[in-house]
Design an enzyme around this catalytic site. Sequence first.
Site, PDB file in Angstrom:
ATOM      1  N   ASP A   4       0.881  -1.163   0.000  1.00  0.00           N
ATOM      2  CA  ASP A   4       0.000   0.000   0.000  1.00  0.00           C
ATOM      3  C   ASP A   4       0.926   1.222   0.000  1.00  0.00           C
ATOM      4  O   ASP A   4       1.468   1.592   1.045  1.00  0.00           O
ATOM      5  CB  ASP A   4      -0.899   0.005   1.234  1.00  0.00           C
ATOM      6  CG  ASP A   4      -1.792   1.221   1.294  1.00  0.00           C
ATOM      7  OD1 ASP A   4      -2.283   1.667   0.236  1.00  0.00           O
ATOM      8  OD2 ASP A   4      -2.002   1.749   2.412  1.00  0.00           O
ATOM      9  N   GLU A  65      -0.988  -1.397  -5.047  1.00  0.00           N
ATOM     10  CA  GLU A  65      -2.197  -0.612  -5.271  1.00  0.00           C
ATOM     11  C   GLU A  65      -1.952   0.440  -6.344  1.00  0.00           C
ATOM     12  O   GLU A  65      -0.927   1.121  -6.330  1.00  0.00           O
ATOM     13  CB  GLU A  65      -2.650   0.071  -3.979  1.00  0.00           C
ATOM     14  CG  GLU A  65      -3.987   0.771  -4.134  1.00  0.00           C
ATOM     15  CD  GLU A  65      -4.496   1.341  -2.833  1.00  0.00           C
ATOM     16  OE1 GLU A  65      -5.374   0.711  -2.223  1.00  0.00           O
ATOM     17  OE2 GLU A  65      -4.002   2.409  -2.427  1.00  0.00           O
ATOM     18  N   ASP A 139      -2.586   1.015   7.018  1.00  0.00           N
ATOM     19  CA  ASP A 139      -1.707   0.775   5.862  1.00  0.00           C
ATOM     20  C   ASP A 139      -1.289  -0.692   5.775  1.00  0.00           C
ATOM     21  O   ASP A 139      -1.148  -1.245   4.684  1.00  0.00           O
ATOM     22  CB  ASP A 139      -0.454   1.663   5.947  1.00  0.00           C
ATOM     23  CG  ASP A 139      -0.797   3.104   6.198  1.00  0.00           C
ATOM     24  OD1 ASP A 139      -1.061   3.823   5.238  1.00  0.00           O
ATOM     25  OD2 ASP A 139      -0.833   3.498   7.380  1.00  0.00           O
TER      26      ASP A 139
END
Length: 161
Positions: A4, A65, A139
């Site tokens: 992330d 991501e 996160d």
Amino acid sequence: MGIDPGLNITGYGVIDILGHQQIEIVEAGVVRSNRKHELQNRLASIYDGVADVIESLKPDYMGLEELYSHYERPKTSIIMGHARGVICLAASKHNLSIQHYAATQVKRVLTGNGRAPKNQIQLSVARHLGLDEVPQPADVADALAIALTHHYLSFRPDGLL
């Protein structure tokens, strides 16, 4: 391995697939950069941290991501692009294949709803991994969600992600 990306905090999560769909966390955590440092130094911190994780855990794949931002904040997109760039560089330098996932795709895979709220994702990650509590910070939960998504979409039940 799921990532992330963030300029301040980059979450990572490495999972291992054991037996018949049994999933175990190998390691999960964050790479932090110092907000007081110049951009190039912050990016170097992200690169070094992600490269260290790759070198020590030797995952087979990386799920990352995709970049998403609101049109009201174009500068945020550019800065996030820098962070994603050094993460991609770390993966490339370690011959690690990357698959990119939109946040809505991750949400849909784990919850069935592409617009699921963050807390629902965290609860889903905990359920999929058999955890008593949601991974913190968010996160880390997001990175584990990306790793799980990669596993579920790739049907690779025999290796590290």
